[in-house]
Scaffold this motif. Structure first.
Motif, PDB file in Angstrom:
ATOM      1  N   ASP A   1     -53.718 -42.459   8.017  1.00 18.70           N
ATOM      2  CA  ASP A   1     -54.988 -43.182   7.976  1.00 18.70           C
ATOM      3  C   ASP A   1     -54.853 -44.519   7.260  1.00 18.70           C
ATOM      4  O   ASP A   1     -54.221 -44.624   6.201  1.00 18.70           O
ATOM      5  CB  ASP A   1     -56.036 -42.362   7.225  1.00 18.70           C
TER       6      ASP A   1
ATOM      7  N   ASP B  32     -57.003 -47.451   5.143  1.00 22.40           N
ATOM      8  CA  ASP B  32     -58.087 -47.295   4.157  1.00 22.40           C
ATOM      9  C   ASP B  32     -59.425 -47.101   4.864  1.00 22.40           C
ATOM     10  O   ASP B  32     -60.257 -46.281   4.460  1.00 22.40           O
ATOM     11  CB  ASP B  32     -58.161 -48.524   3.254  1.00 22.40           C
TER      12      ASP B  32
ATOM     13  N   ALA C 199     -59.770 -43.594   6.416  1.00 22.98           N
ATOM     14  CA  ALA C 199     -60.065 -42.600   5.380  1.00 22.98           C
ATOM     15  C   ALA C 199     -61.543 -42.633   5.007  1.00 22.98           C
ATOM     16  O   ALA C 199     -62.157 -41.586   4.751  1.00 22.98           O
ATOM     17  CB  ALA C 199     -59.189 -42.859   4.152  1.00 22.98           C
ATOM     18  N   ARG C 200     -62.136 -43.809   4.998  1.00 18.93           N
ATOM     19  CA  ARG C 200     -63.560 -43.916   4.673  1.00 18.93           C
ATOM     20  C   ARG C 200     -64.432 -43.367   5.809  1.00 18.93           C
ATOM     21  O   ARG C 200     -65.492 -42.798   5.552  1.00 18.93           O
ATOM     22  CB  ARG C 200     -63.917 -45.371   4.367  1.00 18.93           C
TER      23      ARG C 200
ATOM     24  N   ARG D 153     -63.640 -40.837   7.643  1.00 16.72           N
ATOM     25  CA  ARG D 153     -63.609 -39.378   7.466  1.00 16.72           C
ATOM     26  C   ARG D 153     -64.441 -38.957   6.267  1.00 16.72           C
ATOM     27  O   ARG D 153     -65.157 -37.952   6.313  1.00 16.72           O
ATOM     28  CB  ARG D 153     -62.163 -38.905   7.325  1.00 16.72           C
ATOM     29  N   ASP D 154     -64.355 -39.730   5.178  1.00 16.77           N
ATOM     30  CA  ASP D 154     -65.129 -39.390   3.989  1.00 16.77           C
ATOM     31  C   ASP D 154     -66.627 -39.485   4.249  1.00 16.77           C
ATOM     32  O   ASP D 154     -67.426 -38.766   3.630  1.00 16.77           O
ATOM     33  CB  ASP D 154     -64.734 -40.313   2.831  1.00 16.77           C
TER      34      ASP D 154
END
Length: 469
Positions: free
Chosen positions: A104, A106, A109-110, A112-113
């Motif tokens: 991922d 950055d 990743a956000r 997914r978060d």
């Protein structure tokens, strides 16, 4: 109910449907809408696994799940940008194989978060070089509002998927209008953020000398505002990390540009939509400040040159590293050749011109708080209008500039810009307007867009898959 990603997230959070049910609905819609060519790569197992994990979290850790703004919402990444782990990006090119899938970024990743459940990649033209999404590698992406027309590019697959209701929101990128043009073609909200506002690393280099941004195409302004707030900041990149400036709810000075010059004429109906938007805002007490094409003409020309040079040099460098250039489309190879032939001094001059574009816009923003302007010069053009089986780069660039004369301006300057539909033409195609604001002024941009959206001049044709009625 607005029929957007926020509504779908609320339905999942409140138990009206599960994330798995929402994902299955999106997968079913993707199968039904396969002829649109919106999706270049599908991973059913990934999507269902992600959705089931969301459902488990909702049951076992409800507070943590509730904090995810888009918990359980199915979405798609673009086949360009990122990367998203497990999704093998090819940039619409035969140059890369669909295998593996890097870690991922950055930004991924956000995503997914924030709770998104990814299940595939949307169609993009090869290396994002077109304002249509018709890569030779396939599939050919069509506009769900009229399949004979383009869905735009380079985030055309994303826009087609969202407009068709396959997903409520989708990842997109914008280096020369690639979020805003597809959104305008398909009746969606598309915002290119301020340079540096959204993370672009760690593996995506300098994002084409700073002209590229990533975010999403959306069905509502509130979705655009929410995903921007969720993803922005702490970019850890080569560009400044701007803090959003909230102009409040006071009186705005709104610049109005309703011309694009004799060389790039815009259809009267599209200019009328911009004037109607200005009247709406003037009725709310905002000040309208007329602007002329003369104030933009040199910046538009410089932006077009900068886009061409930056993209060409980038492709020349890419092919030097990757090899096997003969597997790319003829137009892509021609852009790479153009980049190899460009003297370093010419590129340096182009980059300095780009800085002056930004400076000239800053001086305009001494007089106004934002600018209303055209997004497209005409309705979405026919499939095949941006062919890539030739080597005339100047002709291709001219065709794109004629279709979206003011698209590159925001990319080269670094300023944020947003498009939204404000009515429809006689063929029931959207009439988009574009709003540009100073760097960091996304809150004001989104506020004005929300006011125009509230007029209700555009209605989505397709419901969001899985959203309870």
């Amino acid at each position: 109910m607005q029929g957007d990603a926020t509504d779908l997230a609320a339905a999942i959070r409140h138990g009206s449907l599960s994330a798995a049910e929402a994902m299955q609905a999106s997968l079913d819609a993707a199968a039904r809408q396969e002829p649109l060519g919106a999706i270049a790569y599908l991973d059913i197992a990934m999507g269902l696994a992600s959705a089931h994990a969301c459902d488990r979290e909702r049951r076992s850790e409800p507070e943590r799940f509730a904090a995810r703004s888009f918990g359980g919402v199915p979405t798609l990444a673009k086949d360009l940008g990122g990367p998203f782990a497990g999704l093998p990006v090819t940039a619409g090119s035969r140059l890369f194989e669909r295998k593996g899938g890097a870690a991922d970024s950055d930004l991924a990743a956000r995503f997914r978060d924030a709770g998104f459940c990814l299940f595939g990649l949307t169609t993009s033209p090869e290396f994002g070089l077109s304002l249509a999404s018709e890569p030779a590698i396939g599939p050919l992406c069509r506009n769900p509002l009229d399949p004979a027309r383009t869905a735009g590019g380079s985030s055309g697959g994303a826009a087609a998927a969202v407009a068709a209701g396959i997903v409520a929101i989708a990842h997109a990128t914008d280096a020369g209008g690639s979020i805003r043009v597809p959104a305008a073609c398909c009746g969606l909200i598309g915002m290119k953020p301020t340079r540096g506002a959204i993370p672009g690393g760690p593996s995506f280099g300098n994002h084409l000398a700073g002209i590229a941004s990533e975010l999403a195409v959306c069905r509502s302004v509130r979705d655009a505002a929410l995903i921007f707030e969720r993803l922005r900041g702490s970019s850890r990149g080569p560009f400044a990390d701007p803090s959003p400036v909230d102009l409040g709810n006071g009186r705005f000075r709104i610049g109005l540009l309703t011309e694009t010059g004799a060389v790039y004429p815009t259809e009267d109906g599209r200019l009328a939509a911009i004037e109607a938007a200005a009247r709406t805002l003037e009725g709310d007490g905002h000040d309208i400040v007329p602007l002329s094409w003369v104030e933009f003409e040199s910046s538009v020309a410089a932006s077009s040159r900068a886009f061409a040079d930056i993209v060409s040099v980038n492709l020349a460098a890419l092919f030097t590293a990757a090899g096997e250039e003969n597997r790319a489309e003829p137009l892509t190879r021609a852009f790479a050749a153009r980049g190899r032939a460009l003297p370093a001094t010419s590129l340096w001059h182009t980059l300095n011109e780009a800085v002056m574009v930004s400076h000239r816009l800053w001086t305009l923003f001494d007089r106004v708080d934002c600018i209303l302007m055209p997004m497209l010069s005409s309705a979405p053009v026919a499939i095949g209008s941006f062919p890539s089986d030739h080597v005339d780069t100047d002709l291709h660039l001219e065709r794109m500039t004629a279709f979206a004369p003011l698209a590159c301006l925001a990319n080269i300057s670094g300023f944020p810009a947003l498009t939204l539909p404000f009515g429809q033409d006689e063929h029931a195609m959207p009439l988009p307007v574009q709003i540009m604001a100073p760097m960091g002024h996304e809150p004001g941009l989104l506020s004005i867009a929300a006011r125009l959206e509230a007029e209700g001049r555009w209605q989505h044709r397709f419901p969001v898959a899985g959203l309870p009625s």
